[in-house]
Write a protein that holds these residues in place. Structure first.
Motif, PDB file in Angstrom:
ATOM      1  N   GLN A  22       0.834  -1.199   0.000  1.00 60.69           N
ATOM      2  CA  GLN A  22       0.000   0.000   0.000  1.00 60.69           C
ATOM      3  C   GLN A  22       0.873   1.254   0.000  1.00 60.69           C
ATOM      4  O   GLN A  22       2.065   1.202   0.311  1.00 60.69           O
ATOM      5  CB  GLN A  22      -0.925   0.026   1.219  1.00 60.69           C
ATOM      6  CG  GLN A  22      -0.176   0.198   2.532  1.00 60.69           C
ATOM      7  CD  GLN A  22      -1.114   0.366   3.717  1.00 60.69           C
ATOM      8  OE1 GLN A  22      -2.282  -0.001   3.652  1.00 60.69           O
ATOM      9  NE2 GLN A  22      -0.608   0.922   4.798  1.00 60.69           N
ATOM     10  N   THR A  35       0.823   5.236   1.489  1.00 60.25           N
ATOM     11  CA  THR A  35       0.172   6.206   2.373  1.00 60.25           C
ATOM     12  C   THR A  35       0.767   7.588   2.136  1.00 60.25           C
ATOM     13  O   THR A  35       1.841   7.725   1.555  1.00 60.25           O
ATOM     14  CB  THR A  35       0.381   5.814   3.852  1.00 60.25           C
ATOM     15  OG1 THR A  35       1.784   5.636   4.072  1.00 60.25           O
ATOM     16  CG2 THR A  35      -0.367   4.537   4.194  1.00 60.25           C
ATOM     17  N   ASP A  54      -2.643   8.442   6.168  1.00 63.95           N
ATOM     18  CA  ASP A  54      -3.789   7.795   5.532  1.00 63.95           C
ATOM     19  C   ASP A  54      -3.362   7.065   4.265  1.00 63.95           C
ATOM     20  O   ASP A  54      -2.482   7.513   3.527  1.00 63.95           O
ATOM     21  CB  ASP A  54      -4.851   8.832   5.107  1.00 63.95           C
ATOM     22  CG  ASP A  54      -5.609   9.415   6.282  1.00 63.95           C
ATOM     23  OD1 ASP A  54      -5.446   8.913   7.413  1.00 63.95           O
ATOM     24  OD2 ASP A  54      -6.374  10.386   6.056  1.00 63.95           O
ATOM     25  N   LEU A  55      -4.043   5.953   4.011  1.00 71.08           N
ATOM     26  CA  LEU A  55      -3.974   5.332   2.698  1.00 71.08           C
ATOM     27  C   LEU A  55      -4.419   6.370   1.668  1.00 71.08           C
ATOM     28  O   LEU A  55      -5.391   7.089   1.892  1.00 71.08           O
ATOM     29  CB  LEU A  55      -4.954   4.148   2.666  1.00 71.08           C
ATOM     30  CG  LEU A  55      -5.138   3.449   1.320  1.00 71.08           C
ATOM     31  CD1 LEU A  55      -3.931   2.562   1.013  1.00 71.08           C
ATOM     32  CD2 LEU A  55      -6.419   2.614   1.322  1.00 71.08           C
ATOM     33  N   ARG A  78      -3.411   0.476  -3.231  1.00 77.43           N
ATOM     34  CA  ARG A  78      -2.887  -0.745  -2.611  1.00 77.43           C
ATOM     35  C   ARG A  78      -3.114  -1.921  -3.543  1.00 77.43           C
ATOM     36  O   ARG A  78      -3.853  -1.810  -4.516  1.00 77.43           O
ATOM     37  CB  ARG A  78      -3.528  -0.974  -1.250  1.00 77.43           C
ATOM     38  CG  ARG A  78      -5.042  -0.892  -1.242  1.00 77.43           C
ATOM     39  CD  ARG A  78      -5.588  -1.017   0.188  1.00 77.43           C
ATOM     40  NE  ARG A  78      -7.012  -0.647   0.227  1.00 77.43           N
ATOM     41  CZ  ARG A  78      -7.780  -0.741   1.285  1.00 77.43           C
ATOM     42  NH1 ARG A  78      -7.278  -1.170   2.432  1.00 77.43           N
ATOM     43  NH2 ARG A  78      -9.045  -0.401   1.232  1.00 77.43           N
TER      44      ARG A  78
END
Lengths: 331, 331
Positions: free
Chosen positions: A5, A7, A66-67, A97
């Motif tokens: 992912q 961020t 945060d993603l 992601r």
């Protein structure tokens, strides 16, 4: 389950930098009732995300840690929701992601990739949200008619290119604005616009005066800034201006300052467009655009980066205007 | 024939001054074929003349040494044109003078004062061009509907007062903006608006927040400037903004600077209004407004100066916003 992912590491100041983002790993639980596990095939990169990172967008903000949000083309791996089945391809809010767990709300907002679509990534571009943006702006807001002179900025992007091609089909005379010879060559040579102004190579105002001696009937604005001001000075009587995007100020530049006297002089109508208001028209848009696309009347260009780790750099290129077509990341 | 007239002596800088004008006399020949000799009964003073003096208006400029243009209520003294007969009252482009010779073009643009009109000067105000401005803006541009919250600036002027009263008849909730307690008292007490904000006495933004907690559905703008900016920050979704006048910049202030992001956020429609486009609706407007006027549902206020020589000072008062109602000069 281990996934990859990206961020947000730091709120961008001005133009974003790849170092504003962090690549990492996360655990993803198995889907519970009402949830769907998907694999991300391609991510859509969109300028509005820059505003969300600054907390200035209509949609939720993206804060530090945060993603990074965003839509993608996904394949269902395991579903515990009746709307989705393993193996299907959808467009969903997955974020940056490799895999995502969609909850019921995300499933409700997801859109199935049409079976007839030979390039599923187009469901992220000209036949997806950007396409709906173009279609709604042109049909619901701009009231574009045969014979109109229509100008569209960011003309090689997924919204601009679709606006111009749909306007050509309607019988408009279509002038694009884009940055650089490669974009302009595609806009006229492939997308079939009547002309394309390379604002980096020639004076925009002079070019508009030359190409639109009778003024501009419809201006579809994707950028704001000085481009918008130049167009407002050249509106024909009864012109329509669709405000769709403000690329010129997403990176933090001062807001564009419109002089209302120009709208009075032209008896112009200026309208703000937000695509979220027009999801009801998705099926109608797809029905119309399917026919044009399958008949070869709509051309779409994609700028595809490879691998999730390339997403930050690809996003920076997008915000620099260096992408050639719809910006995507293929995983 | 010897007549009195007022010419422009100096192009005003900033707020006009009475010394920018010169009172004098001129010779007027007898009417030839196709011409009409009229006596001016009352002059209409209108803010757009300030723009014309600066060479910034759509209509012709008023240069140094020129007769000051403008419409008036006139009585026909001698006619050699079939459309007009001695003794009739018309509204015509006579200019600031005691008598005028109308040529065929001026006759063609003139409008007969309706026979039912007990106060003929209203044909210069709420039942004339300002009234048509209000009617067209409300009905053709703003799409005002019952239940809408409508805000109008310069609310005690002939356009603003008519907009608000017609909107009340449609079932809108109507908030006026005006400067000073006397204007506001007339707007609520006589014209029947739901409220009127005295922008000189209280903070406009706070007052709007208090009176329009759900935002503004229609803003009819007669002033531009910071008032327009304050309203754009408070638009409800789908709001309509009619740009009708820019009083705030007629005296030479910097152009108002609108941030287009506010229009996108509200999905607003902003339209420029020029009354010249709507003469085709004059009869329809008069038919509707006659019924309301004769039934006592429309109130008009006039601010009448006496004598041609008072015109410059009365015009300065108008441009200072010190007039109470439609600014006129009775000869």
């Amino acid at each position: 389950m281990h996934i990859e992912q990206i961020t947000l590491q730091r709120t961008p100041v001005g133009l974003p930098d790849a170092s504003d983002f962090a690549f990492g790993h996360a655990e993803l639980p198995q889907p519970e009732d009402g949830q769907v596990l998907v694999r991300v095939l391609a991510l859509s990169l969109d300028p509005y995300l820059r505003s969300a990172m600054a907390g200035r967008h209509l949609s939720a903000s993206i804060g530090i840690g945060d993603l990074v949000r965003g839509e993608g083309l996904v394949e269902v791996l395991a579903s515990r929701h009746p709307a989705m089945a393993a193996g299907e391809q959808w467009v969903a809010a997955c974020g940056w992601r490799s895999h995502a767990l969609l909850d019921a709300a995300a499933v409700a907002q997801a859109r199935r990739v049409p079976a007839w679509l030979d390039r599923p990534t187009l469901a992220l571009g000209g036949l997806g949200m950007p396409g709906l943006t173009a279609w709604a702006g042109l049909n619901r807001l701009a009231d574009a008619r045969a014979g109109d002179t229509l100008v569209v900025s960011a003309a090689s992007g997924p919204v601009g290119a679709t606006v111009g091609q749909l306007a050509k089909i309607k019988g408009c005379r279509v002038i694009g604005i884009a940055g650089g010879p490669e974009k302009c060559a595609w806009v006229t040579g492939v997308a079939g616009f009547d002309a394309c102004i390379d604002y980096r190579a020639e004076d925009l105002r002079q070019a508009l005066d030359r190409l639109c001696p009778q003024g501009v009937d419809v201006y579809f604005d994707n950028v704001g800034g000085d481009t918008l001001l130049a167009l407002l000075e050249r509106l024909a009587l009864g012109a329509r201006v669709v405000l769709c995007g403000l690329m010129a100020q997403y990176n933090g530049a001062a807001p564009t300052a419109i002089n209302p006297a120009l709208l009075i002089r032209a008896r112009a109508t200026m309208r703000g467009l937000v695509v979220y208001d027009h999801w009801d028209a998705l099926e109608q848009m797809l029905t119309e655009m399917k026919a044009h696309y399958l008949a070869g009347r709509l051309q779409f260009r994609e700028d595809i980066a490879e691998g999730l780790q390339s997403a930050p750099a690809a996003f920076v290129r997008l915000m620099q205007g260096r992408n050639q077509g719809k910006a995507l990341v293929r995983l």
